[in-house]
Design an enzyme around this catalytic site. Structure first.
Site, PDB file in Angstrom:
ATOM      1  N   ASP A   1       0.779  -1.235   0.000  1.00 29.71           N
ATOM      2  CA  ASP A   1       0.000   0.000   0.000  1.00 29.71           C
ATOM      3  C   ASP A   1       0.812   1.288   0.000  1.00 29.71           C
ATOM      4  OD1 ASP A   1      -1.692  -2.106   0.479  1.00 29.71           O
ATOM      5  OD2 ASP A   1      -2.847  -1.096   2.026  1.00 29.71           O
TER       6      ASP A   1
ATOM      7  N   GLU B   1       2.243  -8.837  11.755  1.00 30.32           N
ATOM      8  CA  GLU B   1       1.848  -8.445  10.392  1.00 30.32           C
ATOM      9  C   GLU B   1       3.106  -8.221   9.546  1.00 30.32           C
ATOM     10  OE1 GLU B   1      -0.554  -4.911  10.262  1.00 30.32           O
ATOM     11  OE2 GLU B   1      -0.905  -5.079   8.101  1.00 30.32           O
TER      12      GLU B   1
END
Ligand code: GLC
Length: 419
Positions: A160, A387
């Protein structure tokens, strides 16, 4: 130790399982994400192959009639995430976002069926649906027929907030965006997340596409952001090739031929993105026609496709030369924009490691692949199932108990060719 890691990974996948889809983690990401689900299925196949197929089937139950598969499916209401269904406003029976994500489904389905042949008959319809998605990419994201597809929003890349988007993103305005409240910074450290200006641009693009009624054949030309990401294209190429093999087995030669043709053209065109100076592939800014000189993991991930072996060998050397304590950093540590802790601007993601290692090992770079796998498992042993991770210290960052991280650990530990 291995057994303990394995049970811990399975426990995470089960905890985040919502019945027919799996959330990436509780809190930060409460819905179904596209490439997360496909990669998650690879973990699930080790203890429940039927459940793994359901994961992919659920995703494709929300494919749009045009062929696009959205990046988020909002199965249940949850106000903890922004931008939610009202902002996207795509008019789907079950709300979804209106952009897509790296098309890893063809690859994932083949790998699942290789180890669970009993599911083949049930998987037939998916071969048709995934081909429709591949066809949609080439029809709507490569209108000039260059062979390579563009993303029109950074979130489509799955990486992203990469440095890759900084220059083309400057073209995206921030004025006129409706007021909003971010949710990501309530779950994670704001210093690790995108800035306010970047967020305004993300939302500006969403509002632009919404204003065009989400007619996906109109969005590419209407977007001030059109970037050809080599990693994204490599995933599409690999999925086309894997799906072609499946289609052949199913006796669907026309579908096989279609997928193979898409992959062949794309593979030839990919060569134009190679940078000898950087020892990796680079993104192309389609609006200006210039390569973006940003040495990110996107250009290393290209090894996931059957690129020329000299390029695979060079990519292996480039990864070695980066010299971080853990690998593979999402941005070269000595390059402008590197930030060891900020989202996709330096940290390590295990899914990217997995795909690079898989590609390198197929290209005959077994040692390089083994080094990536070893480093990935070291991270898990030191820092748990995060993550993402700081490549210099191994510090765990972002969400915890992360689904696709757990799935990749199962692949690293249990996949046949991995010792
Ligand atoms: C972030 C990542 C994206 C991922 C999603 C859910 O948005 O950048 O790649 O799909 O989180 O894990």
């Amino acid at each position: 130790m291995t057994d303990a890691l394995q049970s811990a990974a399975i426990k995470i996948l089960k905890t985040n399982d919502r019945g027919s889809y799996t959330v990436p983690t509780k809190g930060l990401y409460p819905f179904q994400w596209n490439w997360d689900s496909c990669l998650t299925a690879l973990g699930q196949r080790h203890f429940d192959p039927a459940r793994a197929l359901t994961e992919i089937e659920t995703l494709f139950a929300h494919q749009w009639p045009c062929g696009m598969v959205p990046h988020i499916i909002f199965h249940a209401r949850d106000d903890g995430y922004f931008p939610g269904p009202d902002v996207w406003d795509c008019g789907r029976p079950v709300p979804t976002s209106g952009i897509t994500q790296p098309p890893v489904a063809g690859f994932a389905l083949k790998r699942l069926l290789d180890s669970a042949p009993e599911l083949r008959t049930q998987a037939g319809p998916l071969v048709v649906k995934i081909t429709a998605w591949h066809r949609w990419f080439h029809a709507t994201r490569d209108p000039q027929g260059s062979g390579l597809v563009a993303i029109i929003h950074p979130w489509e890349s799955g990486r992203d907030n990469s440095v890759d988007w900084d220059i083309p993103f400057e073209r995206v305005p921030t004025a006129g965006v409706a007021p909003y409240t971010r949710r990501d910074t309530q779950h994670a450290d704001p210093a690790h997340r995108p800035t306010k200006e970047q967020y305004d641009r993300y939302i500006w693009l969403v509002e632009r596409f919404r204003g065009l009624g989400w007619q996906t054949d109109r969005l590419h030309d209407a977007s001030p952001f059109q970037v050809v990401d080599p990693g994204f294209n490599a995933i599409l190429i690999r999925s086309c090739l894997d799906l072609a093999e499946l289609a052949e087995d199913f006796g669907e030669s026309a579908l096989a031929q279609e997928n193979r043709a898409l992959a062949d053209t794309a593979l030839a065109a990919l060569d134009t993105l190679w940078s000898e100076a950087r020892g990796q592939y680079l993104c192309l800014d389609r609006i200006t026609g210039a390569l973006i000189d940003s040495p990110s993991s996107g250009g290393l991930l290209t090894a996931f496709a059957p690129i020329p072996s000299k390029h695979a060998a060079r990519i292996a050397a480039t990864i070695d030369a980066r010299g971080t304590r853990f690998r593979v950093a999402s941005h070269a540590p000595d390059a402008a924009g590197f930030d060891a802790k900020r989202y996709w601007r330096g940290p390590i993601w295990l899914v990217v490691n997995y795909m690079i290692a898989d590609g390198l090992s197929r290209a005959g770079e077994a040692d390089a692949a083994a080094r990536i796998i070893r480093s990935s498992l070291d991270l898990i042993r030191n820092s748990g199932f995060a993550e993402y991770y700081d490549p210099l210290t191994g510090e765990p960052l972002g969400g915890t108990q992360f689904t696709w991280t757990a799935a990749m650990v199962l692949e690293f530990l249990l996949r046949e060719h991995v010792a």
